[in-house]
Design a protein around this motif. Structure first.
Motif, PDB file in Angstrom:
ATOM      1  N   ALA A 299     -22.195 -34.814 -41.741  1.00 26.47           N
ATOM      2  CA  ALA A 299     -23.468 -35.284 -42.279  1.00 26.47           C
ATOM      3  C   ALA A 299     -24.520 -34.185 -42.213  1.00 26.47           C
ATOM      4  CB  ALA A 299     -23.944 -36.514 -41.505  1.00 26.47           C
ATOM      5  N   LEU A 300     -24.541 -33.457 -41.103  1.00 25.10           N
ATOM      6  CA  LEU A 300     -25.496 -32.357 -40.976  1.00 25.10           C
ATOM      7  C   LEU A 300     -25.198 -31.258 -41.994  1.00 25.10           C
ATOM      8  CD1 LEU A 300     -25.691 -32.112 -37.078  1.00 25.10           C
ATOM      9  CD2 LEU A 300     -27.236 -33.307 -38.636  1.00 25.10           C
TER      10      LEU A 300
ATOM     11  N   THR B 140     -16.948 -41.644 -31.354  1.00 23.73           N
ATOM     12  CA  THR B 140     -18.230 -41.892 -30.679  1.00 23.73           C
ATOM     13  C   THR B 140     -18.440 -43.364 -30.368  1.00 23.73           C
ATOM     14  OG1 THR B 140     -19.324 -41.875 -32.857  1.00 23.73           O
ATOM     15  CG2 THR B 140     -19.358 -39.834 -31.585  1.00 23.73           C
ATOM     16  N   ARG B 141     -18.059 -44.243 -31.283  1.00 26.12           N
ATOM     17  CA  ARG B 141     -18.285 -45.665 -30.992  1.00 26.12           C
ATOM     18  C   ARG B 141     -17.370 -46.133 -29.859  1.00 26.12           C
ATOM     19  NH1 ARG B 141     -15.350 -49.910 -33.883  1.00 26.12           N
ATOM     20  NH2 ARG B 141     -13.528 -49.051 -34.932  1.00 26.12           N
TER      21      ARG B 141
ATOM     22  N   LYS C  79     -34.059 -42.237 -22.349  1.00 26.98           N
ATOM     23  CA  LYS C  79     -34.568 -43.218 -23.298  1.00 26.98           C
ATOM     24  C   LYS C  79     -33.481 -44.241 -23.627  1.00 26.98           C
ATOM     25  CE  LYS C  79     -37.268 -43.272 -27.542  1.00 26.98           C
ATOM     26  NZ  LYS C  79     -36.395 -44.229 -28.214  1.00 26.98           N
ATOM     27  N   LEU C  80     -33.534 -45.379 -22.959  1.00 30.20           N
ATOM     28  CA  LEU C  80     -32.535 -46.427 -23.144  1.00 30.20           C
ATOM     29  C   LEU C  80     -33.209 -47.708 -23.633  1.00 30.20           C
ATOM     30  CD1 LEU C  80     -30.468 -45.856 -19.866  1.00 30.20           C
ATOM     31  CD2 LEU C  80     -30.036 -44.908 -22.139  1.00 30.20           C
ATOM     32  N   ASN C  81     -34.218 -47.547 -24.495  1.00 27.48           N
ATOM     33  CA  ASN C  81     -35.020 -48.705 -24.898  1.00 27.48           C
ATOM     34  C   ASN C  81     -34.918 -49.060 -26.375  1.00 27.48           C
ATOM     35  OD1 ASN C  81     -36.404 -46.279 -25.578  1.00 27.48           O
ATOM     36  ND2 ASN C  81     -38.339 -47.382 -25.714  1.00 27.48           N
ATOM     37  N   THR C  82     -34.313 -48.233 -27.217  1.00 32.19           N
ATOM     38  CA  THR C  82     -34.316 -48.522 -28.661  1.00 32.19           C
ATOM     39  C   THR C  82     -32.924 -48.499 -29.281  1.00 32.19           C
ATOM     40  OG1 THR C  82     -34.884 -46.200 -29.041  1.00 32.19           O
ATOM     41  CG2 THR C  82     -36.695 -47.784 -29.071  1.00 32.19           C
ATOM     42  N   ASN C  83     -31.888 -48.528 -28.464  1.00 36.62           N
ATOM     43  CA  ASN C  83     -30.505 -48.640 -28.947  1.00 36.62           C
ATOM     44  C   ASN C  83     -30.102 -47.515 -29.897  1.00 36.62           C
ATOM     45  OD1 ASN C  83     -30.452 -50.973 -27.435  1.00 36.62           O
ATOM     46  ND2 ASN C  83     -30.779 -52.332 -29.179  1.00 36.62           N
ATOM     47  N   GLU C  84     -30.669 -46.336 -29.678  1.00 35.04           N
ATOM     48  CA  GLU C  84     -30.223 -45.171 -30.439  1.00 35.04           C
ATOM     49  C   GLU C  84     -28.879 -44.700 -29.908  1.00 35.04           C
ATOM     50  OE1 GLU C  84     -34.722 -43.404 -31.058  1.00 35.04           O
ATOM     51  OE2 GLU C  84     -33.775 -43.690 -29.084  1.00 35.04           O
ATOM     52  N   ASN C  85     -28.122 -44.057 -30.763  1.00 37.60           N
ATOM     53  CA  ASN C  85     -26.806 -43.549 -30.380  1.00 37.60           C
ATOM     54  C   ASN C  85     -26.990 -42.301 -29.523  1.00 37.60           C
ATOM     55  OD1 ASN C  85     -24.104 -42.382 -30.473  1.00 37.60           O
ATOM     56  ND2 ASN C  85     -23.734 -43.724 -32.232  1.00 37.60           N
ATOM     57  N   PRO C  86     -26.325 -42.216 -28.361  1.00 35.06           N
ATOM     58  CA  PRO C  86     -26.497 -41.033 -27.511  1.00 35.06           C
ATOM     59  C   PRO C  86     -25.803 -39.791 -28.052  1.00 35.06           C
ATOM     60  CG  PRO C  86     -24.841 -42.467 -26.558  1.00 35.06           C
ATOM     61  CD  PRO C  86     -25.412 -43.197 -27.742  1.00 35.06           C
ATOM     62  N   TYR C  87     -24.939 -39.986 -29.037  1.00 36.22           N
ATOM     63  CA  TYR C  87     -24.231 -38.859 -29.631  1.00 36.22           C
ATOM     64  C   TYR C  87     -24.872 -38.513 -30.974  1.00 36.22           C
ATOM     65  CZ  TYR C  87     -20.952 -40.242 -26.048  1.00 36.22           C
ATOM     66  OH  TYR C  87     -20.398 -40.570 -24.828  1.00 36.22           O
TER      67      TYR C  87
ATOM     68  N   SER D 119     -28.220 -46.515 -38.514  1.00 36.86           N
ATOM     69  CA  SER D 119     -28.972 -45.990 -37.372  1.00 36.86           C
ATOM     70  C   SER D 119     -28.204 -46.048 -36.062  1.00 36.86           C
ATOM     71  CB  SER D 119     -30.278 -46.785 -37.205  1.00 36.86           C
ATOM     72  OG  SER D 119     -31.116 -46.632 -38.315  1.00 36.86           O
ATOM     73  N   LYS D 120     -27.288 -46.983 -35.917  1.00 38.22           N
ATOM     74  CA  LYS D 120     -26.652 -47.209 -34.625  1.00 38.22           C
ATOM     75  C   LYS D 120     -25.315 -46.482 -34.521  1.00 38.22           C
ATOM     76  CE  LYS D 120     -30.092 -50.058 -34.051  1.00 38.22           C
ATOM     77  NZ  LYS D 120     -31.292 -49.653 -33.295  1.00 38.22           N
ATOM     78  N   SER D 121     -24.274 -47.035 -35.104  1.00 37.40           N
ATOM     79  CA  SER D 121     -22.949 -46.445 -34.947  1.00 37.40           C
ATOM     80  C   SER D 121     -22.773 -45.147 -35.715  1.00 37.40           C
ATOM     81  CB  SER D 121     -21.870 -47.451 -35.369  1.00 37.40           C
ATOM     82  OG  SER D 121     -22.058 -47.860 -36.713  1.00 37.40           O
ATOM     83  N   ARG D 122     -23.639 -44.871 -36.700  1.00 38.78           N
ATOM     84  CA  ARG D 122     -23.528 -43.632 -37.480  1.00 38.78           C
ATOM     85  C   ARG D 122     -24.560 -42.582 -37.067  1.00 38.78           C
ATOM     86  NH1 ARG D 122     -18.683 -44.137 -40.595  1.00 38.78           N
ATOM     87  NH2 ARG D 122     -18.483 -46.361 -41.058  1.00 38.78           N
ATOM     88  N   SER D 123     -25.389 -42.888 -36.082  1.00 36.79           N
ATOM     89  CA  SER D 123     -26.318 -41.909 -35.487  1.00 36.79           C
ATOM     90  C   SER D 123     -27.313 -41.317 -36.472  1.00 36.79           C
ATOM     91  CB  SER D 123     -25.533 -40.759 -34.820  1.00 36.79           C
ATOM     92  OG  SER D 123     -24.631 -41.223 -33.859  1.00 36.79           O
TER      93      SER D 123
END
Length: 357
Positions: free
Chosen positions: A42-43, A270-271, A28-36, A214-218
């Motif tokens: 945070a969890l 990650t970034r 899934k490379l269509n919505t710019n989600e972070n792969p990590y 949503s992006k750099s912080r996953s």
């Protein structure tokens, strides 16, 4: 059109979000989600917050989160506004800052497509400013005096979907030339290689900077966004928010966002991994004959001179790989490709090589 709708509903052209299918072995490379994944801290914060206190309303002021954002950027908490994702923050910005009778909003003709949706939703007069031939934003297009001051100026930096970043000096020039106009800089992708305009907030009270978690912080699944600006602008956004939804962020989202902001080591690792993978991906795509725009985001924008972009996207789909294709006339031969892990980028390039041979 339904007889139950309000008068304006039929005229809306809703934003079309990227697909979220549930398919085995989907790349899934269509919505710019972070792969990590999100920060482990945070969890852990979410786990610790799960309990009897969820029966209570969350902090409607998101005080701890605003303080964490303020500490990170060297500003006061009174300069921070938070919302349910940066899209909600943007909605309040369009509603609260750009609805000015007799004045026009300026924005690029190629940029985040949700902006046009908000203009229709809130009945905002807009002037689209064409990008240059190389798809960059020309600062002088927004600094020339004449007529009424714009109702507002908004652009993404790095721009979406091009990925091209503006230098900070250009943003400063736009803000300086428009002292009575809010200049909104949407920095959803800034952490992947661009300069943040948050450093200009002490000098220009008309700049508003918007970030997403949503992006750099996953944390795309939690929907957390925030804006930074002068207390005057933030007060206006709070008036809009509290006339719409006083509790935009739930308790779990707030504690996770604070923990993610404070885990700078994980954020940086990650970034930087994504930025390194981006450079490799750009080289691989260029080797396959693609023209790739310079990117400071977690995606690349590429076209192939001998292959139709929609055809490529469909061929990849048949191989369980999703990328984003836009039908806009100026960019309909480009694909926006999210930067995945090195293994995911390799899988993409192997398949593209087979398709383009």
């Amino acid at each position: 059109m339904s007889r139950f709708w309000s008068d304006h509903v039929s005229s809306l052209s809703p934003y079309v979000a990227g697909e979220q299918p549930r398919v085995p072995d989907l790349l899934k490379l269509n919505t710019n989600e972070n792969p990590y994944g999100p920060s482990p801290k945070a969890l852990q914060a979410i786990t610790q917050a799960v309990g009897n206190r969820l029966r209570l309303y969350p902090d409607n002021e998101s005080k701890a989160l605003r303080e964490a954002v303020a500490a990170l950027h060297g500003i006061d908490a009174a300069q921070v506004f938070v919302g349910n994702g940066s899209d909600e923050v943007l909605a309040h910005v369009f509603n609260g800052l750009f609805r000015r009778a007799g004045r026009t909003l300026l924005m690029p003709d190629v940029t985040y497509s949700f902006y046009r949706t908000y203009c229709v939703l809130y009945d905002i007069d807009v002037q689209l400013v064409p990008l240059t031939d190389d798809f960059s934003i020309c600062a002088s297009d927004y600094t020339l005096a004449g007529g009424n001051a714009p109702a507002g100026i908004i652009f993404a930096n790095p721009n979406a979907p091009t990925g091209i970043a503006m230098p900070l000096s250009d943003i400063e020039a736009i803000a300086r030339a428009n002292p009575d106009t809010p200049v909104v800089v949407d920095e959803a992708y800034v952490d992947f290689g661009a300069e943040s305009a948050s450093t200009l907030l002490g000098q220009y009270d008309n700049i508003l900077v918007i970030h997403t978690m949503s992006k750099s912080r996953s944390l795309a699944g939690l929907r957390v966004g925030f804006a930074m600006g002068s207390p005057e602008i933030i007060n206006g956004l709070n008036r809009i928010k509290d006339s719409f939804n006083s509790y935009p962020l739930d308790s779990l989202a707030q504690v996770a966002a604070v923990a993610a902001i404070q885990d700078t080591a994980y954020f940086d690792s990650t970034r930087h991994a994504i930025m390194q993978a981006r450079q490799v991906l750009i080289k691989r795509l260029a080797g396959l004959g693609f023209d790739v725009l310079p990117s400071a985001a977690n995606f690349v924008f590429a076209r192939h001179p001998h292959h139709d972009a929609f055809g490529l996207s469909q061929a990849l789909r048949e191989r369980n790989i999703l990328v984003r294709h836009f039908e806009n006339q100026r960019i309909d031969q480009f694909l926006r490709i999210t930067v995945g892990t090195p293994e995911e980028c390799e899988r993409l390039c192997i398949n593209l090589a087979e398709i383009c041979q």
